[in-house]
Design an enzyme around this catalytic site. Structure first.
Site: not given
Ligand SMILES: [Zn+2]
Length: 400
Positions: A111, A298
């Protein structure tokens, strides 16, 4: 070769299209009953939809790579914003990249740090500032300042060896003002352009052939405003990315999933492009978002819950559940009723913990604060997530 493909029945049958090198012509595809989606990455395929446990600081807490494989985890998600601080980029480089450092040979999604900027800086200005140029971050208790730009986020993710790189975005909460949402979308589009330029520049520098590059995902912002979401999606599609994420905090101020705008945003992106419901990890929310067409999920929630003694259980055989009614529940390990319970957490779970240990023994480990509790409970909750996603894939394949 990096591609999404479809899989029908037991044998994998790549269909006539292979999405989606950016800027290439992309054949049209529809979700068809009986077909499963998959994503080919450099470190192996992902069967979609998939849940990725968060390894925010380079570890799914208390588990090693063998434990993750035993749970059936296909890929993990980590975070460049945290990793560049600890252990630091030069250390990751010295260790040969994330895969070697983690001992993990399967895909890793990184990320970008946009959400962390939101959660740290937007909510507390003393941690830094956020401008069109990028993010200036001052960690608590440190004299160091970190400059974080779209270019730096992208370059580090590539250099770490990520399989999916995510563009830096300007994250908001749905309750923020209309002007804040406009500013976020404008900045997110501008940053996505810079991320893509840096992605291509770095790939050229490293002489990475097109089919060995990671995928690049962009994030769609816009709060709860349909027009803003549409503008963001259209401009990002025009720039061209391999996949997209739903950006922004996915819950309203009462903790309800933003189902309507999450579904609307999915419809703005062609179905053959994968979409990541960033930060969505609550089991019921995953069922909802998978039904809306999201492919990747996630969250730190299942592993954090496990460490705090909140254990996930199916109320019936997960191989046949249709997710109606109370299809899952929680067991709280500190509950006194478990003191002498000589049964596993769940009769439907095949994890190491349920195969070998009783609730009573886990209760004991929790009470004496032994680290073995963290390992066993985390393996259990992650196995639950793997079973959950397997069931969702089966139902989608049936066209349910
Ligand atoms: Zn279990």
């Amino acid at each position: 070769m990096v591609a999404i493909y479809q899989e029908t029945g037991a044998s994998e049958v790549p269909v006539s299209w292979r999405a989606t090198r950016m800027s290439e012509e992309r054949p049209q595809m529809k979700n068809r009953p009986g077909a499963q989606r998959a994503l080919d990455l450099r470190h192996g395929p992902l069967q979609l939809p998939v849940f990725l446990p968060d390894a925010t600081l380079g570890v799914v807490r208390s588990l090693d790579a063998t434990d993750l494989l035993q749970c059936g985890i296909q890929a993990v998600q980590t975070n460049v914003f945290h990793l560049m601080q600890k252990p630091g980029s030069s250390t990751i480089k010295a260790l040969g990249g994330l895969h070697r450092a983690f001992g993990w040979e399967r895909p890793i999604v990184t990320d970008s740090g946009g959400f962390q900027a939101y959660s740290l800086i937007r909510q507390n200005a003393r941690y830094g500032s956020l401008t069109d140029r990028g993010i200036l971050f001052r960690p608590e208790g440190s004299s160091r300042r970190y400059k974080f730009t779209p270019e730096k986020s992208t370059r580090l993710q590539i250099d770490y060896g990520a399989d999916i790189v995510i563009c830096l975005d300007d994250c908001t909460h749905v309750d923020e003002s209309a002007s804040a949402q406009v500013e976020s979308v404008t900045r997110t589009i501008g940053w996505a352009k810079r991320c893509k330029a840096e992605f291509e520049r770095r790939a050229e520098q490293l002489r990475t052939p097109p089919d060995e590059r990671p995928l690049l995902f962009a994030v769609i912002q816009g709060g709860g405003d349909r027009q803003l979401r549409q503008r963001c999606a259209e401009e990002l599609l025009q720039i061209g990315f391999d996949g997209f994420g739903f950006g922004g905090w996915p819950l309203d101020s009462e903790g309800n999933l933003l189902t309507e705008i999450i579904g609307y945003t999915r419809e703005l992106i062609p179905v053959d492009l994968p979409m990541h419901a960033l930060g969505v990890g609550q089991p019921a929310s995953i069922v909802t978002c998978a039904g809306l067409g999201y492919d990747l999920f996630d969250s730190t929630m299942p592993t954090r819950d496990a460490r705090h003694g909140r254990l996930y259980t199916f109320t019936a055989d997960p191989g046949s559940t249709t997710f109606d009614g109370d299809w899952y529940s929680y067991k709280y390990i500190q509950d006194r009723k478990h003191i002498k319970a000589d049964v596993p957490i769940s009769p439907y779970c095949h994890c190491l913990c349920c195969a070998r240990y009783s609730l009573a023994y886990l209760h004991h480990l929790f009470k004496i604060r032994d680290s073995l509790f963290h390992r066993l409970s985390t393996m259990h909750n992650l196995t639950f997530m793997v079973q959950l996603l397997a069931r969702i894939r089966a139902l989608l394949a049936e066209g349910s």
